[in-house]
Design a protein around this motif. Sequence first.
Motif, short mmCIF file in Angstrom:
data_model
loop_
_atom_site.label_atom_id
_atom_site.label_comp_id
_atom_site.label_asym_id
_atom_site.label_seq_id
_atom_site.Cartn_x
_atom_site.Cartn_y
_atom_site.Cartn_z
N ALA A 133 0.83 -1.21 0.00
CA ALA A 133 0.00 0.00 0.00
C ALA A 133 0.87 1.26 0.00
N LYS A 134 1.95 1.21 0.77
CA LYS A 134 2.86 2.36 0.83
C LYS A 134 3.58 2.54 -0.50
N ARG A 135 4.03 1.44 -1.10
CA ARG A 135 4.72 1.52 -2.38
C ARG A 135 3.77 2.07 -3.46
N ASP A 136 2.54 1.57 -3.49
CA ASP A 136 1.57 2.03 -4.49
C ASP A 136 1.26 3.52 -4.31
N ALA A 137 1.13 3.94 -3.05
CA ALA A 137 0.84 5.35 -2.78
C ALA A 137 2.00 6.24 -3.22
N LYS A 138 3.22 5.77 -2.99
CA LYS A 138 4.40 6.53 -3.40
C LYS A 138 4.46 6.68 -4.92
N GLU A 139 4.18 5.59 -5.64
CA GLU A 139 4.19 5.65 -7.09
C GLU A 139 3.11 6.58 -7.62
N ALA A 140 1.91 6.51 -7.02
CA ALA A 140 0.81 7.37 -7.46
C ALA A 140 1.11 8.84 -7.16
N ALA A 141 1.71 9.09 -5.99
CA ALA A 141 2.05 10.47 -5.61
C ALA A 141 3.11 11.04 -6.54
N GLU A 142 4.13 10.25 -6.86
CA GLU A 142 5.18 10.71 -7.77
C GLU A 142 4.60 11.02 -9.15
N ALA A 143 3.66 10.20 -9.60
CA ALA A 143 3.06 10.41 -10.93
C ALA A 143 2.27 11.71 -10.99
N ILE A 144 1.46 11.96 -9.97
CA ILE A 144 0.64 13.18 -10.00
C ILE A 144 1.50 14.41 -9.77
N LEU A 145 2.55 14.30 -8.97
CA LEU A 145 3.46 15.44 -8.77
C LEU A 145 4.21 15.77 -10.05
N THR A 146 4.54 14.76 -10.81
CA THR A 146 5.16 15.00 -12.12
C THR A 146 4.17 15.73 -13.03
#
Length: 259
Positions: free
Chosen positions: A111-124
């Motif tokens: 869950a933490k890994r998925d949230a990190k990937e989603a956060a990085e994508a939207i921040l980009t």
Amino acid sequence: MIEAKNLWKQYGDNVVLEQLNLTVNEGDFITMVGSSGCGKSTFLKLLLGTESLTRGELLINKKPIPNEPGPERGIVFQQYSVFPHMTVLENVMAAKAFSRQGITGYLFGNAKRDAKEAAEAILTEVGLQHSLNKYPHELSGGMKQRLAIAQALLGKPKILLLDEPFGALDPGIRAEMHQLVLNLWREHGLTIFMVTHDLKEGFSLGTRLWVFDKIRHDPQEPNAYGATITYDIPVTRNHEDSLKMLTEHTSKSSTTITQ
């Protein structure tokens, strides 16, 4: 997508909104203007679910809007809603954590890994890919507002509510934010409701411009009547035509009721 039927909102004897009847289609970009205190932000709170209507109906996809915020509705305020002790990346990941059920909302493992990937994508997507490890105090006003937008979009909402989000920004930064919001609106297929005091901004961004105003006034009891949407103006990309249309509408006098 959104429908209001004879919607009223009042606090005690103070009527804020009255007789709102409207229909909003998916993908509309609604900009809302009007004097301070005429109920624009109150209407956003009704859409968000943090305020309940007094009477009438407010529907989303033909069902009453829940009396609490949900992931299908994201909101961005003028004041930056960020956590000063967290980095940019942590701030956006926190938005994901808070949407989880449970006592703590902590993220672990996958869950933490998925949230990190989603956060990085939207921040980009909002242009903050080079600021992931910065803290809010290290960001400019425009960057903080990009962060707030990223937080709002992480839950993949269908509806984005903007409450004067660019009022504190310099003109140059505002122009950049306008383009960002238009790009996100198109790419994500969002339905947007935006409060603004800048008429030019309302015409530049929206597909429909709503004017909130009171059509009934009582000098003896100024709070006896609320505001409604007096004009719902389709916005053309020829802003001079739209402005002329609004000028013609507002030249008509309001009704005054004296008791």
